[in-house]
Design an enzyme around this catalytic site. Sequence first.
Site, PDB file in Angstrom:
ATOM      1  N   ASP A 434      62.286  31.812  21.911  1.00  0.00           N
ATOM      2  CA  ASP A 434      61.573  31.959  20.646  1.00  0.00           C
ATOM      3  C   ASP A 434      60.401  30.971  20.585  1.00  0.00           C
ATOM      4  O   ASP A 434      60.356  29.979  21.293  1.00  0.00           O
ATOM      5  CB  ASP A 434      62.539  31.707  19.494  1.00  0.00           C
ATOM      6  CG  ASP A 434      62.134  32.418  18.209  1.00  0.00           C
ATOM      7  OD1 ASP A 434      61.010  32.961  18.150  1.00  0.00           O
ATOM      8  OD2 ASP A 434      62.950  32.439  17.270  1.00  0.00           O
ATOM      9  N   GLU A 437      54.070  29.272  20.035  1.00  0.00           N
ATOM     10  CA  GLU A 437      52.709  29.578  19.585  1.00  0.00           C
ATOM     11  C   GLU A 437      52.027  28.410  18.865  1.00  0.00           C
ATOM     12  O   GLU A 437      50.962  28.587  18.277  1.00  0.00           O
ATOM     13  CB  GLU A 437      52.732  30.783  18.629  1.00  0.00           C
ATOM     14  CG  GLU A 437      53.503  31.988  19.119  1.00  0.00           C
ATOM     15  CD  GLU A 437      54.943  32.040  18.611  1.00  0.00           C
ATOM     16  OE1 GLU A 437      55.617  33.049  18.851  1.00  0.00           O
ATOM     17  OE2 GLU A 437      55.376  31.052  17.973  1.00  0.00           O
ATOM     18  N   ASP A 499      59.025  39.149  13.711  1.00  0.00           N
ATOM     19  CA  ASP A 499      59.904  39.056  12.538  1.00  0.00           C
ATOM     20  C   ASP A 499      59.474  39.998  11.415  1.00  0.00           C
ATOM     21  O   ASP A 499      58.907  39.565  10.394  1.00  0.00           O
ATOM     22  CB  ASP A 499      59.908  37.619  12.010  1.00  0.00           C
ATOM     23  CG  ASP A 499      60.412  36.615  13.023  1.00  0.00           C
ATOM     24  OD1 ASP A 499      61.098  37.031  13.974  1.00  0.00           O
ATOM     25  OD2 ASP A 499      60.114  35.422  12.872  1.00  0.00           O
TER      26      ASP A 499
END
Length: 783
Positions: A434, A437, A499
């Site tokens: 995950d 960024e 998401d």
Amino acid sequence: MSLHPRDRAAYVAPPPPLTPAGPVDPVVTAYVAEAGADGVSLNVRTACGRTGTLRLRPATGSAARITLRMSDVLTSPRISVVNESVHGCTVERSSGTVTLRLEALRVEIRLSPFTMSLTDRHGRTVRQATDVRDPDDHLTVLPFGVTELADGRLAHHDSWIAEPDEHFYGLGERFTGLDLRGQRVQCWVQDALGSTGTRSYKAVPFLLSSRGYAVLVDTTTPASFDLAHHNTGAWTVIVPDEELDYYLITGTPGECLAAYRDLTGPALLPPKWAFGSWISGGFRRDSAEEVRDRARRIREHRFPCDVLHIDTYWQPHGSWSDMRWDTEAFPDPRGLVEDLAAEGLHVSLWMNPYIGVDSPYFAEVKRNGWFLRTRTGTGTDTDTDSGDTWVGRLWGDAHPETALLDLTHPGAVDWFHGRIREALASGASVLKTDFGEAVPADAVAHNGMTGDRLHNLYPLLYNDLVAEVTREVTASHGLTWGRSTWTGGQRHGAKWTGDPRASWQDLASTLRAGLSLSLSGHPFWSHDIGGFHGTPDAELFVRWAQFGLLSPLSRFHGTTSRLPWDFGEEAYAAVLHAARLRMSLLPYLYAAAVEAVRTGEPLARPMPLDHPDRPDSHTADLQYLLGPALLVAPLYAPGGRRQVWFPPGEWLPYQGGAPVTGPCWHSVDLLLPTAPLWLRAGSLLLTTAPADRAGSAPFGEVTAVWVRPRAAPSRTARSVLYDEDGTRTVITAYRPHDDHLTLRTEGRGPRLHVAAPGGRHALATAEVDGVPTDVDAWPGADW
């Protein structure tokens, strides 16, 4: 100042602004310095008197590499993400022009005033837009050249003519629509905070045109594309790097994707078990007891599942990157994983590369200089002044502040290797990588790279590291289940589209984002079935599950339960049917995945990929082919009705019914239990009996489903069965007359059966390698 709240929302690690400090400075003249079989080197001069070098080289038989570098630019740490290739060409020189001839394209350069054009093997020409102005003599496109920025950098730019009927695709995961014409896209990976905006988790500076060419920019800086936005007759690329280095590729969309594969490397083929269903406990408190209970209920319900995912809370709260189990909630991790393995379930664990300030490891990592630093810091790599370590609130109020591991530092890499090995030592099979960024543009790394160059590269470094340890520990694949990526990230295997909210709008934008990723060289993607945020109603959950179970990879995940039986009996029956349908199609899916890796073309094929010259295909951006023979058109609104564009040929509903002959738009009605799936007439689908898991064992028995044409004769069909052990079996079907099918096999393969959609009446008799066999119905009545 924008009034839109999304424009005013704070986002982590925005790209540095492109503030001009000087005039647009185009290249105006060029002189040949060198020419040969490896290309041509030109000395160039701009309108403002800058000098530089322009190199044009053959990259493949259908791709030319163009590199512009100005003389006064200092060299900074940068990493190429495109593989160096050697190819030959012919250079022709005449008065005022230079021409490079490759196998499938020709690049012509006029030296003064400078301009380039590209012509493919079919004679189609694409021309630079060099001096396009409005009635007041203002430039309306950025010509080939540079602009000096306020922060001292140079922005390189180039523009090419866009034809009125031209469509643009790719550039990574794009939630705003498959066709990017009219949009401005900045390739900068970001936590998009949803799936309905212009930001995205995955950016790939690979642009695909419907007019038979593509562009791949070799950079890790935030390349920007203006796709007939400021001027409807041109597209522009802006690259704030020390040089402009890009590839012009010609060919069909499939051929352009094959060139992308050759230039950046093949995709990782996930293991066969990864094509089964993944089920998550979700982003909420969890424990070994609850995980065992989920596994028990999955097997009791006979719901197909190969992977149980344990999300963030397998670690202690506040230490979500420590890669250590919360031993209160999970007192015996290895025992848990072994128990799940006994049920045929692999384990996936969540991770990210950020270290919280409350972590017991924070002080050690900081002391050793293994975090990224701010550009304004004054210390060395081992300085302990907290002002030199970048720290930010990346989780809002849900988690303490965090720092970013410097994955260019050998010490940080070795330390993180150890943390990952410890997590996988429990027996977990794969890690969900995950985040990734958040590198700020003003950060500085150990190798001297600044954040504006490291930001987009960071997801590659992160997933490369995890993949390396996974291969080492599992002694097999290097699969990661990642959220962010850049050019070449297909080598990590699986990506999921971030998401989304539990809404119909998010379902549609997620579908478009996945198909955009398909056209960006990344063939294996998934999404959170049901949406991540919130709780879907039963109809939305079923339709999202039907879409998800006909996606390249399938995972149930969200902030609340996504266990299918929690949505009512009717919904569960529909989702169970879709899951068994996926398991039945596993031989077909795996073979299509093998071909996707081989060719560079995606597993989920958007309509423009195969039909770039058909206007309707460019508007049909909410459907796709899954492999060559299955048409999938997910429901994206309540009510069970939608418009579907049927490509040329005859298409049959998978459960029987009237065929549709394309190309045409057709309104379809689908009852809740019916998956949105049509079969290409004349195809031979390789299927198997639905099982509770995909596993890794060779296919024991396979059923060849003959999709009999109703409106046109079709006498032969061919399919290839692949297995994880490298076995390859070619199966050829021949229909000597209407009611009989003859099958021949080549190679060592499983036992073969024959079936037809719509019941036994579709075929009367069949034989396999000369042996008569029964004809079954597909799908089975007990699904």
